[in-house]
Design an enzyme around this catalytic site. Structure first.
Site, PDB file in Angstrom:
ATOM      1  N   HIS A 142       0.857  -1.217  -0.018  1.00  0.00           N
ATOM      2  CA  HIS A 142       0.225  -0.053   0.188  1.00  0.00           C
ATOM      3  C   HIS A 142       0.841   1.263  -0.079  1.00  0.00           C
ATOM      4  O   HIS A 142       2.039   1.367   0.312  1.00  0.00           O
ATOM      5  CB  HIS A 142      -0.730   0.075   1.294  1.00  0.00           C
ATOM      6  N   LYS A 146      -1.019   4.921   4.402  1.00  0.00           N
ATOM      7  CA  LYS A 146      -2.006   4.058   5.186  1.00  0.00           C
ATOM      8  C   LYS A 146      -1.871   3.990   6.597  1.00  0.00           C
ATOM      9  O   LYS A 146      -0.624   3.957   7.040  1.00  0.00           O
ATOM     10  CB  LYS A 146      -1.938   2.901   4.554  1.00  0.00           C
TER      11      LYS A 146
HETATM   12  N1  LIG Z   1     -13.176  -1.165   1.753  1.00  0.00           N
HETATM   13  C1  LIG Z   1     -12.072  -0.504   0.790  1.00  0.00           C
HETATM   14  O1  LIG Z   1     -12.608  -0.753  -0.250  1.00  0.00           O
HETATM   15  C2  LIG Z   1     -11.421   0.590   1.263  1.00  0.00           C
HETATM   16  C3  LIG Z   1     -11.143   0.727   2.429  1.00  0.00           C
HETATM   17  N2  LIG Z   1      -9.993   1.883   2.755  1.00  0.00           N
HETATM   18  C4  LIG Z   1     -10.386   2.244   4.234  1.00  0.00           C
HETATM   19  O2  LIG Z   1     -10.885   3.619   4.274  1.00  0.00           O
HETATM   20  C5  LIG Z   1     -10.478   4.315   5.530  1.00  0.00           C
HETATM   21  C6  LIG Z   1     -10.049   5.673   4.905  1.00  0.00           C
HETATM   22  O3  LIG Z   1      -9.098   5.657   4.110  1.00  0.00           O
HETATM   23  P1  LIG Z   1      -8.805   6.777   3.370  1.00  0.00           P
HETATM   24  O4  LIG Z   1      -9.450   7.547   2.627  1.00  0.00           O
HETATM   25  O5  LIG Z   1      -7.167   6.499   2.493  1.00  0.00           O
HETATM   26  O6  LIG Z   1      -7.886   7.718   4.635  1.00  0.00           O
HETATM   27  P2  LIG Z   1      -7.984   9.186   4.792  1.00  0.00           P
HETATM   28  O7  LIG Z   1      -7.035   9.484   5.974  1.00  0.00           O
HETATM   29  O8  LIG Z   1      -7.485   9.842   3.476  1.00  0.00           O
HETATM   30  O9  LIG Z   1      -9.250   9.942   4.899  1.00  0.00           O
HETATM   31  C7  LIG Z   1      -9.848   9.495   6.312  1.00  0.00           C
HETATM   32  C8  LIG Z   1     -10.792  10.875   6.636  1.00  0.00           C
HETATM   33  O10 LIG Z   1     -11.639  10.604   7.746  1.00  0.00           O
HETATM   34  C9  LIG Z   1     -11.497  12.029   8.268  1.00  0.00           C
HETATM   35  N3  LIG Z   1     -12.049  11.719   9.807  1.00  0.00           N
HETATM   36  C10 LIG Z   1     -11.485  11.407  10.841  1.00  0.00           C
HETATM   37  N4  LIG Z   1     -12.373  11.274  11.868  1.00  0.00           N
HETATM   38  C11 LIG Z   1     -13.345  11.575  11.376  1.00  0.00           C
HETATM   39  C12 LIG Z   1     -14.745  11.744  11.921  1.00  0.00           C
HETATM   40  N5  LIG Z   1     -14.944  11.584  13.458  1.00  0.00           N
HETATM   41  N6  LIG Z   1     -15.842  12.219  11.273  1.00  0.00           N
HETATM   42  C13 LIG Z   1     -15.798  12.349   9.815  1.00  0.00           C
HETATM   43  N7  LIG Z   1     -14.543  12.145   9.517  1.00  0.00           N
HETATM   44  C14 LIG Z   1     -13.341  11.878  10.287  1.00  0.00           C
HETATM   45  C15 LIG Z   1     -10.101  12.349   8.405  1.00  0.00           C
HETATM   46  O11 LIG Z   1      -9.943  13.563   8.754  1.00  0.00           O
HETATM   47  P3  LIG Z   1      -8.503  14.036   9.361  1.00  0.00           P
HETATM   48  O12 LIG Z   1      -7.679  13.806   8.197  1.00  0.00           O
HETATM   49  O13 LIG Z   1      -8.601  15.544   9.461  1.00  0.00           O
HETATM   50  O14 LIG Z   1      -8.259  12.960  10.586  1.00  0.00           O
HETATM   51  C16 LIG Z   1      -9.840  12.075   6.837  1.00  0.00           C
HETATM   52  O15 LIG Z   1     -10.402  13.166   6.040  1.00  0.00           O
HETATM   53  C17 LIG Z   1      -9.258   3.444   5.869  1.00  0.00           C
HETATM   54  O16 LIG Z   1      -9.642   2.566   7.110  1.00  0.00           O
HETATM   55  C18 LIG Z   1      -8.637   2.676   4.797  1.00  0.00           C
HETATM   56  O17 LIG Z   1      -7.822   1.438   4.926  1.00  0.00           O
HETATM   57  C19 LIG Z   1      -9.618   2.457   1.852  1.00  0.00           C
HETATM   58  C20 LIG Z   1      -9.430   2.286   0.519  1.00  0.00           C
HETATM   59  C21 LIG Z   1     -10.512   1.259  -0.022  1.00  0.00           C
HETATM   60  O1  LIG Z   2      -5.936   2.033   2.983  1.00  0.00           O
HETATM   61  C1  LIG Z   2      -6.393   1.969   2.068  1.00  0.00           C
HETATM   62  O2  LIG Z   2      -5.779   2.197   0.983  1.00  0.00           O
HETATM   63  C2  LIG Z   2      -6.966   0.456   1.684  1.00  0.00           C
HETATM   64  N1  LIG Z   2      -7.426  -0.179   2.601  1.00  0.00           N
HETATM   65  C3  LIG Z   2      -8.326  -1.155   2.682  1.00  0.00           C
HETATM   66  C4  LIG Z   2      -7.527  -2.230   3.509  1.00  0.00           C
HETATM   67  O3  LIG Z   2      -6.942  -2.027   4.451  1.00  0.00           O
HETATM   68  O4  LIG Z   2      -7.663  -3.262   2.884  1.00  0.00           O
HETATM   69  C5  LIG Z   2      -8.724  -1.596   1.250  1.00  0.00           C
HETATM   70  C6  LIG Z   2      -7.681  -1.446   0.155  1.00  0.00           C
HETATM   71  O5  LIG Z   2      -6.805  -2.181   0.305  1.00  0.00           O
HETATM   72  C7  LIG Z   2      -7.280   0.133   0.301  1.00  0.00           C
END
Ligand SMILES: NC(=O)C1=CN([C@@H]2O[C@H](COP(=O)(O)OP(=O)(O)OC[C@H]3O[C@@H](n4cnc5c(N)ncnc54)[C@H](OP(=O)(O)O)[C@@H]3O)[C@@H](O)[C@H]2O)C=CC1
Ligand SMILES: O=C(O)C1=N[C@H](C(=O)O)C[C@H](O)C1
Length: 255
Positions: A142, A146
């Site tokens: 990744h 992350k």
């Molecule tokens: N299931 C899937 O297919 C996928 C899952 N993921 C998962 O999704 C999650 C997010 O990933 P990603 O977008 O890369 O992470 P980011 O850090 O880019 O985004 C997370 C966002 O959530 C915000 N946040 C934190 N606390 C709160 C709250 N209480 N309420 C609302 N917003 C909040 C953060 O703000 P701030 O930065 O100010 O803290 C940030 O803007 C991770 O757990 C990742 O592993 C990611 C990709 C695909």
């Molecule tokens: O944080 C990410 O980017 C992603 N998170 C998810 C995970 O932890 O499996 C899904 C994907 O791999 C991207």
């Protein structure tokens, strides 16, 4: 059905996005906005307050493992359906969510460790192959921003592989190696070694390496762009209102 619950089926589904300014949240807002049958009614990020999403029929959560349970509890209490991609869902957490949903029979929650259709198939193929190979290791790769390791996808894959191995009566994966440096052999999840790689330029990738006498099989999936997760997210957003209770993984929605 009360007046408040009635909705005109011709009107777009009202979607709230939690984590809206994050990497995934931005992409989700864009994808929902581009869909004729869906509309973004709330973009909520850290510090905004969940009440901004009160008018949503479906909330999509891509936040952090630290806050996702509070978010989900709020959605269920409000009677709002939820689609969750945030990682960190242990069996204990899933059980807690089932408990909350028991008190709100009409509410649906979909939690998926990976919304990429190719990634879902990769996990299914890996579970299918697992019974035929004595050795297996998972290598997830990744981007370096992350927050968690191993990935939710790798953890889910390891658990599915372990279940398939147990059903097939396979014993432990053979391994005579003694770690000279702690961590050299990766983490162990349900008896399956998982290695987490972080490098600039990567998005989300996973290899499952199987081995048996005289042959190996590698099953690999690559997300090169977060757009890869959007068809799965939209599928779940459209389905969740008709799936009361907890759905884990996209598999049931793809069948
Ligand atoms: N299931 C899937 O297919 C996928 C899952 N993921 C998962 O999704 C999650 C997010 O990933 P990603 O977008 O890369 O992470 P980011 O850090 O880019 O985004 C997370 C966002 O959530 C915000 N946040 C934190 N606390 C709160 C709250 N209480 N309420 C609302 N917003 C909040 C953060 O703000 P701030 O930065 O100010 O803290 C940030 O803007 C991770 O757990 C990742 O592993 C990611 C990709 C695909
Ligand atoms: O944080 C990410 O980017 C992603 N998170 C998810 C995970 O932890 O499996 C899904 C994907 O791999 C991207």
């Amino acid at each position: 059905m009360t007046d408040e619950q009635w909705r005109n089926p011709d009107e777009p589904v009202r979607v709230g996005v939690l984590g809206a300014r994050g990497r995934m949240g931005i992409e989700v807002c864009r994808a929902v906005d581009a869909a004729d049958d869906l509309e973004v009614v709330a973009m909520v990020d850290q510090g905004d307050g969940l009440s901004a999403a009160s008018d949503a029929e479906v909330v999509v959560d891509f936040t952090t493992p630290d806050v996702v349970m509070d978010n989900l509890r709020w959605c269920i209490d409000q009677g709002i359906n939820a689609v969750v991609g945030t990682t960190g869902f242990t069996e204990q957490r899933l059980e807690q969510v089932r408990g909350w949903l028991a008190g709100k029979p009409g509410v649906g929650v979909v939690i998926a460790p990976n919304f990429g259709i190719g990634a879902v198939l990769m996990m299914q193929f890996a579970a299918r192959a697992a019974r035929h190979f004595e050795s297996v290791e998972i290598i997830e790769q990744h981007h370096p921003r992350k927050l968690d390791a191993p990935s939710g996808t790798a953890t889910h894959t390891a658990r599915q592989i372990a279940r398939a191995r147990a059903e097939a009566g396979l014993g432990p994966v053979p391994d005579a190696t003694k770690d000279e440096v702690p961590g050299a052999r990766g983490a162990e999840i349900d008896g399956v070694r998982v290695h987490a790689v972080r490098a600039t330029g990567l998005v989300a990738h996973q290899e499952v390496l199987f081995g048996t006498t005289g042959e190996t099989l590698t099953i690999r999936h690559d997300s090169y762009d977060r757009a890869s997760f959007m068809p799965g997210v939209l599928l779940a957003v459209r389905a969740v209102r008709n799936r009361p209770g907890l759905t884990v993984g996209l598999d049931a929605l793809l069948d």
